[in-house]
Scaffold this motif. Structure first.
Motif, PDB file in Angstrom:
ATOM      1  N   ALA A 126       0.834  -1.203   0.000  1.00 21.64           N
ATOM      2  CA  ALA A 126       0.000   0.000   0.000  1.00 21.64           C
ATOM      3  C   ALA A 126       0.868   1.252   0.000  1.00 21.64           C
ATOM      4  CB  ALA A 126      -0.920  -0.004   1.215  1.00 21.64           C
ATOM      5  N   MET A 127       1.938   1.271   0.800  1.00 22.52           N
ATOM      6  CA  MET A 127       2.825   2.441   0.820  1.00 22.52           C
ATOM      7  C   MET A 127       3.499   2.638  -0.533  1.00 22.52           C
ATOM      8  SD  MET A 127       4.557   2.526   4.622  1.00 22.52           S
ATOM      9  CE  MET A 127       5.288   0.908   4.511  1.00 22.52           C
ATOM     10  N   GLY A 128       3.870   1.554  -1.192  1.00 26.78           N
ATOM     11  CA  GLY A 128       4.491   1.657  -2.511  1.00 26.78           C
ATOM     12  C   GLY A 128       3.544   2.203  -3.556  1.00 26.78           C
ATOM     13  N   VAL A 129       2.295   1.728  -3.536  1.00 29.51           N
ATOM     14  CA  VAL A 129       1.304   2.205  -4.497  1.00 29.51           C
ATOM     15  C   VAL A 129       1.001   3.677  -4.256  1.00 29.51           C
ATOM     16  CG1 VAL A 129      -1.121   2.010  -5.173  1.00 29.51           C
ATOM     17  CG2 VAL A 129       0.275  -0.045  -4.955  1.00 29.51           C
ATOM     18  N   LEU A 130       0.792   4.072  -3.002  1.00 27.05           N
ATOM     19  CA  LEU A 130       0.474   5.471  -2.704  1.00 27.05           C
ATOM     20  C   LEU A 130       1.639   6.401  -3.026  1.00 27.05           C
ATOM     21  CD1 LEU A 130      -1.529   5.123   0.625  1.00 27.05           C
ATOM     22  CD2 LEU A 130      -2.390   5.734  -1.640  1.00 27.05           C
ATOM     23  N   SER A 131       2.870   6.001  -2.732  1.00 22.56           N
ATOM     24  CA  SER A 131       4.015   6.858  -3.044  1.00 22.56           C
ATOM     25  C   SER A 131       4.196   6.998  -4.560  1.00 22.56           C
ATOM     26  CB  SER A 131       5.285   6.341  -2.379  1.00 22.56           C
ATOM     27  OG  SER A 131       5.628   5.069  -2.895  1.00 22.56           O
ATOM     28  N   ALA A 132       3.957   5.932  -5.314  1.00 24.91           N
ATOM     29  CA  ALA A 132       4.048   6.024  -6.773  1.00 24.91           C
ATOM     30  C   ALA A 132       2.945   6.928  -7.318  1.00 24.91           C
ATOM     31  CB  ALA A 132       3.941   4.638  -7.398  1.00 24.91           C
ATOM     32  N   LEU A 133       1.743   6.821  -6.748  1.00 27.37           N
ATOM     33  CA  LEU A 133       0.629   7.648  -7.199  1.00 27.37           C
ATOM     34  C   LEU A 133       0.889   9.128  -6.927  1.00 27.37           C
ATOM     35  CD1 LEU A 133      -2.371   7.768  -8.220  1.00 27.37           C
ATOM     36  CD2 LEU A 133      -2.991   7.740  -5.805  1.00 27.37           C
ATOM     37  N   PHE A 134       1.243   9.473  -5.688  1.00 30.20           N
ATOM     38  CA  PHE A 134       1.455  10.873  -5.344  1.00 30.20           C
ATOM     39  C   PHE A 134       2.743  11.430  -5.962  1.00 30.20           C
ATOM     40  CE2 PHE A 134      -1.391   9.731  -1.742  1.00 30.20           C
ATOM     41  CZ  PHE A 134      -2.429  10.568  -2.107  1.00 30.20           C
ATOM     42  N   GLY A 135       3.780  10.624  -6.053  1.00 29.41           N
ATOM     43  CA  GLY A 135       5.019  11.074  -6.692  1.00 29.41           C
ATOM     44  C   GLY A 135       4.821  11.339  -8.178  1.00 29.41           C
ATOM     45  N   GLY A 136       4.114  10.446  -8.862  1.00 23.94           N
ATOM     46  CA  GLY A 136       3.831  10.643 -10.283  1.00 23.94           C
ATOM     47  C   GLY A 136       2.956  11.864 -10.524  1.00 23.94           C
ATOM     48  N   THR A 137       1.977  12.059  -9.641  1.00 22.26           N
ATOM     49  CA  THR A 137       1.119  13.236  -9.758  1.00 22.26           C
ATOM     50  C   THR A 137       1.912  14.513  -9.548  1.00 22.26           C
ATOM     51  OG1 THR A 137      -0.755  11.952  -8.954  1.00 22.26           O
ATOM     52  CG2 THR A 137      -0.969  14.348  -8.880  1.00 22.26           C
ATOM     53  N   SER A 150       3.970  19.478 -11.734  1.00 20.07           N
ATOM     54  CA  SER A 150       4.990  20.484 -11.409  1.00 20.07           C
ATOM     55  C   SER A 150       5.345  21.384 -12.591  1.00 20.07           C
ATOM     56  CB  SER A 150       6.246  19.812 -10.870  1.00 20.07           C
ATOM     57  OG  SER A 150       6.843  19.005 -11.858  1.00 20.07           O
ATOM     58  N   GLY A 151       5.131  20.952 -13.819  1.00 20.42           N
ATOM     59  CA  GLY A 151       5.378  21.795 -14.978  1.00 20.42           C
ATOM     60  C   GLY A 151       6.834  21.786 -15.405  1.00 20.42           C
ATOM     61  N   PRO A 152       7.154  22.587 -16.422  1.00 17.55           N
ATOM     62  CA  PRO A 152       8.522  22.618 -16.936  1.00 17.55           C
ATOM     63  C   PRO A 152       9.463  23.336 -15.974  1.00 17.55           C
ATOM     64  CG  PRO A 152       7.200  24.235 -18.057  1.00 17.55           C
ATOM     65  CD  PRO A 152       6.261  23.452 -17.172  1.00 17.55           C
ATOM     66  N   SER A 153      10.727  23.011 -16.097  1.00 13.83           N
ATOM     67  CA  SER A 153      11.720  23.662 -15.255  1.00 13.83           C
ATOM     68  C   SER A 153      11.960  25.088 -15.751  1.00 13.83           C
ATOM     69  CB  SER A 153      13.031  22.876 -15.285  1.00 13.83           C
ATOM     70  OG  SER A 153      13.583  22.903 -16.583  1.00 13.83           O
ATOM     71  N   PRO A 154      12.417  25.996 -14.871  1.00 17.59           N
ATOM     72  CA  PRO A 154      12.629  27.387 -15.294  1.00 17.59           C
ATOM     73  C   PRO A 154      13.767  27.543 -16.289  1.00 17.59           C
ATOM     74  CG  PRO A 154      12.960  27.134 -12.918  1.00 17.59           C
ATOM     75  CD  PRO A 154      12.595  25.811 -13.464  1.00 17.59           C
ATOM     76  N   ALA A 155      14.604  26.542 -16.460  1.00 22.12           N
ATOM     77  CA  ALA A 155      15.726  26.651 -17.382  1.00 22.12           C
ATOM     78  C   ALA A 155      15.263  26.644 -18.841  1.00 22.12           C
ATOM     79  CB  ALA A 155      16.704  25.507 -17.148  1.00 22.12           C
ATOM     80  N   LYS A 156      14.084  26.096 -19.101  1.00 18.52           N
ATOM     81  CA  LYS A 156      13.595  26.055 -20.480  1.00 18.52           C
ATOM     82  C   LYS A 156      13.146  27.452 -20.902  1.00 18.52           C
ATOM     83  CE  LYS A 156      12.107  21.285 -20.350  1.00 18.52           C
ATOM     84  NZ  LYS A 156      10.966  20.360 -20.474  1.00 18.52           N
ATOM     85  N   LYS A 157      13.374  27.779 -22.171  1.00 16.46           N
ATOM     86  CA  LYS A 157      12.985  29.091 -22.691  1.00 16.46           C
ATOM     87  C   LYS A 157      11.488  29.109 -22.980  1.00 16.46           C
ATOM     88  CE  LYS A 157      17.361  30.289 -24.796  1.00 16.46           C
ATOM     89  NZ  LYS A 157      18.055  30.637 -26.040  1.00 16.46           N
ATOM     90  N   ALA A 158      10.891  30.250 -22.769  1.00 13.88           N
ATOM     91  CA  ALA A 158       9.473  30.423 -23.073  1.00 13.88           C
ATOM     92  C   ALA A 158       9.291  30.522 -24.587  1.00 13.88           C
ATOM     93  CB  ALA A 158       8.941  31.674 -22.404  1.00 13.88           C
TER      94      ALA A 158
END
Length: 94
Positions: free
Chosen positions: A18-29, A34-42
């Protein structure tokens, strides 16, 4: 007692699964949201094909997000100025 499952020859408790499934779910989400990193150009905006400087100013003002009421008032005045100049142009053509 804990329910044990046999996975790849090892006994693993249900609470670890259960801990593995929940951590994979919340980590993937988190990484998906989180979106693109600030290093990428607009992305660059397309060129403005305006027939007059007033029209170009109006397009630039209209594309910027309004953060205060003062900029909204400035957009209204820019629109009025542009429409007045467009009306003068049509009157001279007729």
């Amino acid at each position: 007692m804990v329910q044990m499952y046999s996975i790849a020859g090892q006994k693993i408790g249900s609470h670890y699964l259960a801990m593995g499934v929940l951590s994979a779910l919340f980590g993937g989400t988190y990484f998906a949201v989180s979106g693109p990193s600030p290093a990428k150009k607009a992305a660059q905006t397309p060129p403005i094909n305006a027939s007059s400087p007033d029209e170009e100013d109006f397009i630039k003002c209209d594309s910027e997000p309004n953060s205060s009421s003062a900029s909204a008032v400035a957009n209204i005045f820019a629109l009025r100025k542009f429409l007045d100049s467009a009306d003068k142009g049509e009157k001279t053509k007729q």
